[in-house]
Write a protein that holds these residues in place. Structure first.
Motif, PDB file in Angstrom:
ATOM      1  N   SER A  41     -28.436 112.909   7.588  1.00 29.25           N
ATOM      2  CA  SER A  41     -27.058 113.398   7.640  1.00 29.25           C
ATOM      3  C   SER A  41     -26.664 113.614   9.094  1.00 29.25           C
ATOM      4  O   SER A  41     -27.322 114.389   9.809  1.00 29.25           O
ATOM      5  CB  SER A  41     -26.928 114.713   6.858  1.00 29.25           C
ATOM      6  N   CYS A  42     -25.598 112.940   9.531  1.00 29.15           N
ATOM      7  CA  CYS A  42     -25.161 113.065  10.927  1.00 29.15           C
ATOM      8  C   CYS A  42     -23.644 112.900  11.006  1.00 29.15           C
ATOM      9  O   CYS A  42     -23.150 111.993  11.681  1.00 29.15           O
ATOM     10  CB  CYS A  42     -25.880 112.056  11.824  1.00 29.15           C
ATOM     11  N   TYR A  43     -22.927 113.763  10.299  1.00 30.02           N
ATOM     12  CA  TYR A  43     -21.459 113.721  10.337  1.00 30.02           C
ATOM     13  C   TYR A  43     -20.955 114.204  11.696  1.00 30.02           C
ATOM     14  O   TYR A  43     -21.511 115.143  12.279  1.00 30.02           O
ATOM     15  CB  TYR A  43     -20.869 114.594   9.242  1.00 30.02           C
ATOM     16  N   ASN A  44     -19.895 113.591  12.173  1.00 34.38           N
ATOM     17  CA  ASN A  44     -19.343 113.958  13.471  1.00 34.38           C
ATOM     18  C   ASN A  44     -18.786 115.378  13.498  1.00 34.38           C
ATOM     19  O   ASN A  44     -18.764 116.030  14.550  1.00 34.38           O
ATOM     20  CB  ASN A  44     -18.245 112.968  13.882  1.00 34.38           C
ATOM     21  N   ASP A  45     -18.303 115.873  12.342  1.00 32.38           N
ATOM     22  CA  ASP A  45     -17.728 117.211  12.324  1.00 32.38           C
ATOM     23  C   ASP A  45     -18.744 118.304  11.996  1.00 32.38           C
ATOM     24  O   ASP A  45     -18.386 119.456  11.821  1.00 32.38           O
ATOM     25  CB  ASP A  45     -16.560 117.279  11.331  1.00 32.38           C
ATOM     26  N   ASP A  46     -20.022 117.943  11.902  1.00 30.74           N
ATOM     27  CA  ASP A  46     -21.078 118.940  11.736  1.00 30.74           C
ATOM     28  C   ASP A  46     -21.652 119.311  13.098  1.00 30.74           C
ATOM     29  O   ASP A  46     -21.712 118.472  14.013  1.00 30.74           O
ATOM     30  CB  ASP A  46     -22.206 118.411  10.842  1.00 30.74           C
ATOM     31  N   GLU A  47     -22.120 120.548  13.216  1.00 28.72           N
ATOM     32  CA  GLU A  47     -22.712 121.000  14.468  1.00 28.72           C
ATOM     33  C   GLU A  47     -24.183 120.644  14.565  1.00 28.72           C
ATOM     34  O   GLU A  47     -24.844 120.977  15.545  1.00 28.72           O
ATOM     35  CB  GLU A  47     -22.551 122.512  14.607  1.00 28.72           C
ATOM     36  N   PHE A  48     -24.730 119.991  13.552  1.00 30.05           N
ATOM     37  CA  PHE A  48     -26.153 119.683  13.514  1.00 30.05           C
ATOM     38  C   PHE A  48     -26.380 118.384  12.751  1.00 30.05           C
ATOM     39  O   PHE A  48     -25.487 117.882  12.047  1.00 30.05           O
ATOM     40  CB  PHE A  48     -26.924 120.815  12.830  1.00 30.05           C
ATOM     41  N   GLY A  49     -27.573 117.828  12.896  1.00 30.55           N
ATOM     42  CA  GLY A  49     -27.993 116.659  12.127  1.00 30.55           C
ATOM     43  C   GLY A  49     -29.236 117.009  11.333  1.00 30.55           C
ATOM     44  O   GLY A  49     -29.998 117.910  11.720  1.00 30.55           O
ATOM     45  N   LEU A  50     -29.448 116.312  10.221  1.00 33.17           N
ATOM     46  CA  LEU A  50     -30.591 116.591   9.352  1.00 33.17           C
ATOM     47  C   LEU A  50     -31.292 115.300   8.964  1.00 33.17           C
ATOM     48  O   LEU A  50     -30.648 114.279   8.730  1.00 33.17           O
ATOM     49  CB  LEU A  50     -30.145 117.316   8.076  1.00 33.17           C
ATOM     50  N   ALA A  51     -32.613 115.361   8.878  1.00 32.19           N
ATOM     51  CA  ALA A  51     -33.407 114.265   8.326  1.00 32.19           C
ATOM     52  C   ALA A  51     -34.400 114.897   7.360  1.00 32.19           C
ATOM     53  O   ALA A  51     -35.214 115.731   7.757  1.00 32.19           O
ATOM     54  CB  ALA A  51     -34.144 113.509   9.429  1.00 32.19           C
ATOM     55  N   THR A  52     -34.315 114.525   6.078  1.00 24.64           N
ATOM     56  CA  THR A  52     -35.121 115.142   5.026  1.00 24.64           C
ATOM     57  C   THR A  52     -35.997 114.086   4.379  1.00 24.64           C
ATOM     58  O   THR A  52     -35.497 113.048   3.925  1.00 24.64           O
ATOM     59  CB  THR A  52     -34.216 115.792   3.962  1.00 24.64           C
ATOM     60  N   LEU A  53     -37.299 114.337   4.321  1.00 28.14           N
ATOM     61  CA  LEU A  53     -38.257 113.341   3.843  1.00 28.14           C
ATOM     62  C   LEU A  53     -38.640 113.579   2.383  1.00 28.14           C
ATOM     63  O   LEU A  53     -39.063 114.676   2.014  1.00 28.14           O
ATOM     64  CB  LEU A  53     -39.510 113.357   4.714  1.00 28.14           C
ATOM     65  N   ALA A  54     -38.476 112.530   1.559  1.00 27.16           N
ATOM     66  CA  ALA A  54     -38.864 112.609   0.152  1.00 27.16           C
ATOM     67  C   ALA A  54     -40.283 112.072  -0.061  1.00 27.16           C
ATOM     68  O   ALA A  54     -41.066 112.654  -0.813  1.00 27.16           O
ATOM     69  CB  ALA A  54     -37.876 111.826  -0.709  1.00 27.16           C
ATOM     70  N   SER A  55     -40.619 110.970   0.593  1.00 27.44           N
ATOM     71  CA  SER A  55     -41.969 110.396   0.450  1.00 27.44           C
ATOM     72  C   SER A  55     -42.327 109.613   1.702  1.00 27.44           C
ATOM     73  O   SER A  55     -41.455 109.164   2.444  1.00 27.44           O
ATOM     74  CB  SER A  55     -42.025 109.478  -0.779  1.00 27.44           C
ATOM     75  N   GLY A  56     -43.631 109.437   1.933  1.00 25.13           N
ATOM     76  CA  GLY A  56     -44.109 108.712   3.105  1.00 25.13           C
ATOM     77  C   GLY A  56     -44.096 109.572   4.362  1.00 25.13           C
ATOM     78  O   GLY A  56     -44.294 110.784   4.305  1.00 25.13           O
ATOM     79  N   LYS A  57     -43.835 108.961   5.494  1.00 30.23           N
ATOM     80  CA  LYS A  57     -43.746 109.663   6.774  1.00 30.23           C
ATOM     81  C   LYS A  57     -42.631 109.055   7.618  1.00 30.23           C
ATOM     82  O   LYS A  57     -42.385 107.859   7.564  1.00 30.23           O
ATOM     83  CB  LYS A  57     -45.071 109.594   7.540  1.00 30.23           C
ATOM     84  N   ILE A  58     -41.991 109.919   8.406  1.00 32.92           N
ATOM     85  CA  ILE A  58     -40.984 109.451   9.353  1.00 32.92           C
ATOM     86  C   ILE A  58     -41.191 110.159  10.684  1.00 32.92           C
ATOM     87  O   ILE A  58     -41.770 111.244  10.742  1.00 32.92           O
ATOM     88  CB  ILE A  58     -39.544 109.693   8.863  1.00 32.92           C
ATOM     89  N   GLU A  59     -40.687 109.541  11.732  1.00 31.77           N
ATOM     90  CA  GLU A  59     -40.705 110.146  13.068  1.00 31.77           C
ATOM     91  C   GLU A  59     -39.260 110.331  13.515  1.00 31.77           C
ATOM     92  O   GLU A  59     -38.486 109.386  13.549  1.00 31.77           O
ATOM     93  CB  GLU A  59     -41.443 109.254  14.057  1.00 31.77           C
ATOM     94  N   VAL A  60     -38.908 111.575  13.839  1.00 34.78           N
ATOM     95  CA  VAL A  60     -37.566 111.890  14.309  1.00 34.78           C
ATOM     96  C   VAL A  60     -37.611 112.074  15.822  1.00 34.78           C
ATOM     97  O   VAL A  60     -38.468 112.821  16.325  1.00 34.78           O
ATOM     98  CB  VAL A  60     -37.025 113.160  13.633  1.00 34.78           C
TER      99      VAL A  60
END
Length: 265
Positions: free
Chosen positions: A74-93
């Motif tokens: 989630s990275c909406y322009n009108d939000d003050e923050f961004g989110l990355a939420t992991l359901a399965s596997g692995k990610i690198e932010v």
């Protein structure tokens, strides 16, 4: 656009669910040593595994890299923050030189050039593609932002303090917005006044009396679609309810009684 979601399959087999008022830029064919897309808004990705070509989601201030996994960004322009939420596997932010590797059930928060990770209930972030919107101990301001994006409305608050109220629950997505506000008014004891695409939220001036039991609550409820009030059943009918679960009113009565018990009523 508002109240529209898209599901697409990319050239490599990766599936993407794109939320309302969101944009995704992607190539017809992935070339080179990586698979890169550009996101503005929110999307859920179910990435096809390819260890030789990492899948990278680029946002305005951060990026998310995965090999084969499912996650929400989630990275909406009108939000003050961004989110990355992991359901399965692995990610690198990645945020500049900062990098965090997430495990399932973890969420990365990107805010004011800082990157942090915490464990969360992933349901609100990974189930919005279905027919309900879920929220857990979430600020009303955040809830109404999601509602505004889906229904294409503008939200105003009569009292700034209302924004900070926290709620847990879920509401149907594919329902007339006025019916959704009826549900929210009952659950939050706030007033939602909708006029010409703008909703004003204020504290309710109605006095609410705690019902003596689940039957009183059931019979005092007014259906928002018909405006009708259920009739009070006789004592003989009430005594038969536990043995007559096919009765149309029984499922609703059972759910209300369960809710009252959870509230200690």
């Amino acid at each position: 656009p508002a109240r529209a979601e898209y599901c697409l399959t990319l050239e490599d087999g990766t599936k993407v669910w794109l939320a309302a008022t969101s944009r995704l830029k992607y190539p017809v064919n992935f070339v080179g040593t990586s698979r890169e897309v550009y996101l503005e808004g929110e999307a859920f990705f179910d990435v096809a595994r390819d260890t030789s070509k990492p899948f990278i989601v680029n946002c305005a201030t951060f990026s998310v890299k995965a090999l084969g996994t499912s996650f929400d960004v989630s990275c909406y322009n009108d939000d003050e923050f961004g989110l990355a939420t992991l359901a399965s596997g692995k990610i690198e932010v990645a945020l500049g030189d900062q990098k965090k590797v997430l495990s399932p059930g973890e969420q990365a928060l990107i805010k004011e050039q800082s990157l942090s990770v915490k464990e969360v209930n992933i349901l609100p972030y990974t189930s919005w593609m279905e027919d309900r919107l879920y929220f857990f101990n979430e600020k009303l301001e955040s809830i109404m932002k999601r509602m505004a994006r889906w229904y294409g409305i503008e939200v105003c608050y009569a009292d700034p303090g209302i924004r900070e109220l926290h709620f847990t629950g879920n509401v149907p997505k594919y329902t007339d917005i006025e019916k959704v506000f009826d549900i929210l008014e009952f659950a939050t004891h706030l007033d939602f006044s909708l006029e010409k695409g703008k909703v004003l939220i204020s504290r309710s001036k109605k006095t609410w009396q705690r019902p003596r039991n689940w039957l009183q609550l059931l019979t005092s409820w007014v259906c928002p679609s018909t405006g009708r009030r259920p009739t009070t059943p006789s004592a003989s009918t009430r005594s038969a309810w536990p043995r007559r679960r096919s009765c149309a009113i029984w499922p609703a009565a059972k759910r209300i009684r369960k809710t009252l018990r959870a509230c200690g009523m």
